[in-house]
Design a protein around this motif. Structure first.
Motif, short mmCIF file in Angstrom:
data_model
loop_
_atom_site.label_atom_id
_atom_site.label_comp_id
_atom_site.label_asym_id
_atom_site.label_seq_id
_atom_site.Cartn_x
_atom_site.Cartn_y
_atom_site.Cartn_z
N SER A 114 -16.51 71.44 21.49
CA SER A 114 -16.64 71.92 20.11
C SER A 114 -15.58 71.29 19.20
O SER A 114 -15.88 70.84 18.10
N ILE A 115 -14.34 71.22 19.69
CA ILE A 115 -13.27 70.66 18.85
C ILE A 115 -13.44 69.16 18.70
O ILE A 115 -13.14 68.58 17.65
N SER A 116 -13.97 68.49 19.74
CA SER A 116 -14.17 67.04 19.64
C SER A 116 -15.24 66.72 18.60
O SER A 116 -15.12 65.74 17.84
N ILE A 175 -6.74 74.46 20.85
CA ILE A 175 -7.87 74.20 19.93
C ILE A 175 -7.60 74.80 18.55
O ILE A 175 -7.82 74.14 17.52
N LEU A 179 -7.35 72.89 15.05
CA LEU A 179 -8.16 73.27 13.89
C LEU A 179 -7.30 73.56 12.67
O LEU A 179 -7.62 73.13 11.56
#
Length: 431
Positions: A114-116, A175, A179
């Protein structure tokens, strides 16, 4: 206003991320994320080694090395698009591999997907967003299906539930830090980009205002001398005049044509400067010779208005200047001084050397500049005014003086008081 010295952190940020002038918003965001990766991944490697996840530690080390190369590709080779595409491929491949060595769906790898995706979309071209989203989604569905149908493909690396919780919570913390810092960087860079766009908009508005002013000058100030010339020749054909009337009319005609020539010369110089810029041709110039030529031209003009023009200069003063620009500056300043000095007044053209500078001054005891007009005197916002004998100005002369002085590495300023006179100063490098 004194210049502020950038702090160490500001200098470091510019070195790592790049300046607003040299790099696009997407480039600066990519560099910010890369810098964040350089901090986070070594911590992740140490963390994985501490809890016995050796395979994920090796994978993370490889990702870190590749990311350093890709950062260099964008930061120093200015190949952002290639760096982003390779980063996206690298992240998806190694995150998928990490999924199988890090307990599969029970581990923390899905959070990394998700973070990538967030990081890739933040720096990639808009036309590629759907592609990267589809690839990310397809990989996640693919590896989870493989795990569902072939559970033996997943390597369970956790020695205890404690390590499982530590890994997932630690990854979550990493993460949200990414963000937070990434979003802050995006907003900061966006604000800087918006400010730059606003400055460009203001500059365009100023150029539009200058264009309108220029057209106003052309339409109004050129019309008068041309109309007077036409009237003169019409009068010669239609009206009988004695010598005295003819001489008076010719005097007005000569004066108006001189003003028209002065206006046209300033217009041409201003237009040339605005359209293609002017590069000064700096040479060593004997200032006394320039003063002598200008005094020779302007002394008769001053005498016609019963004004005394004096020149004070040391014959040995030499300045580093562009001869044409310097002559235009002195010509405009002397013309203004004569224009705004009443009959019987005095004007002084002077130059003195102070250390490595030469200060040129043009002083008069004329009507002065009203306080409310002084702030705009070097811009086209200043409305042209009539002289003491209704001489018409253009408003361009002092604009050219300012521009040409700055181009030669000098400074220009003035002091003035109503009904007490004005002094303009021009500082240029002395030799």
């Amino acid at each position: 206003m004194p210049e502020t010295t950038p702090s160490f952190l500001t200098k470091l940020r510019l070195q790592v991320i790049g300046s607003d002038d040299d790099f696009s918003l997407e480039s600066r965001i990519f560099h910010s994320f890369s810098a964040l990766v350089f901090v986070v991944l070594p911590l992740q490697i140490a963390f994985n080694l501490a809890i016995g996840l050796y395979a994920p530690a090796i994978i993370t080390t490889v990702v870190l090395a590749i990311q350093i190369f890709l950062y260099s590709l964008s930061r120093f080779k200015h190949q952002l698009n290639l760096a982003v595409i390779l980063s996206a491929i690298e992240v998806n491949i190694f995150t998928a591999a990490n999924y199988f060595f890090n307990a599969g769906i029970a581990g923390s790898t899905l959070l990394l997907f998700s973070i990538s995706l967030f990081m890739i979309i933040s720096v990639s071209q808009k036309k590629h967003w759907l592609i990267w989203f589809t690839i990310n989604l397809a990989i996640v569905i693919g590896i989870t299906c493989i795990e569902y149908y072939y559970p033996s493909s997943i390597k369970i690396s956790y020695a205890s539930r404690k390590e499982l919780f530590i890994d997932n919570v630690g990854t979550y913390i990493i993460i949200i830090v990414i963000l937070y810092i990434g979003t802050s960087s995006i907003r900061r860079n966006y604000s800087a980009q918006k400010q730059l766009a606003d400055e460009k908009t203001n500059a365009l508005e100023m150029l539009n205002a200058e264009k309108d002013k220029l057209f106003s000058i052309i339409s109004h100030d050129l019309r008068s001398p041309l109309a007077l010339t036409q009237q003169y020749f019409s009068a010669l054909k239609e009206v009988e005049m004695d010598n005295e009337e003819r001489l008076a009319l010719e005097k007005d005609l000569v004066s108006n044509l001189a003003n028209a020539e002065y206006l046209v010369n300033n217009l041409l110089n201003w237009a040339k400067n605005q359209m293609k810029g002017v590069a000064p041709n700096l040479k060593n110039i004997n200032l006394n010779q320039v003063f002598a030529r200008k005094a020779e031209v302007f002394t008769p003009i001053a005498l016609n208005k019963d004004i005394q023009l004096t020149t004070i200069i040391n014959e040995s003063i030499v300045v580093k200047a562009d001869i044409d620009m310097l002559q235009l500056i002195i010509r405009n300043l002397l013309n203004n001084a004569i224009k705004f000095t009443p009959s019987g007044g005095k004007i002084e053209l002077k130059a003195i050397k102070q250390n490595n500078e030469c200060i040129i001054s043009v002083s008069d005891n004329g009507i002065g500049i009203p306080l409310e007009k002084q702030g705009d005197i070097f811009s086209l916002k200043a409305n042209s005014t009539y002289g003491t004998e209704n001489e018409k100005g253009t408003g361009l002369g002092l604009v050219l003086c300012r521009d040409y002085t700055l181009l030669q590495g000098g400074k220009i300023w003035f002091t003035s008081a109503e009904n007490a006179g004005t002094t303009f100063f021009v500082s240029l490098p002395a030799v």
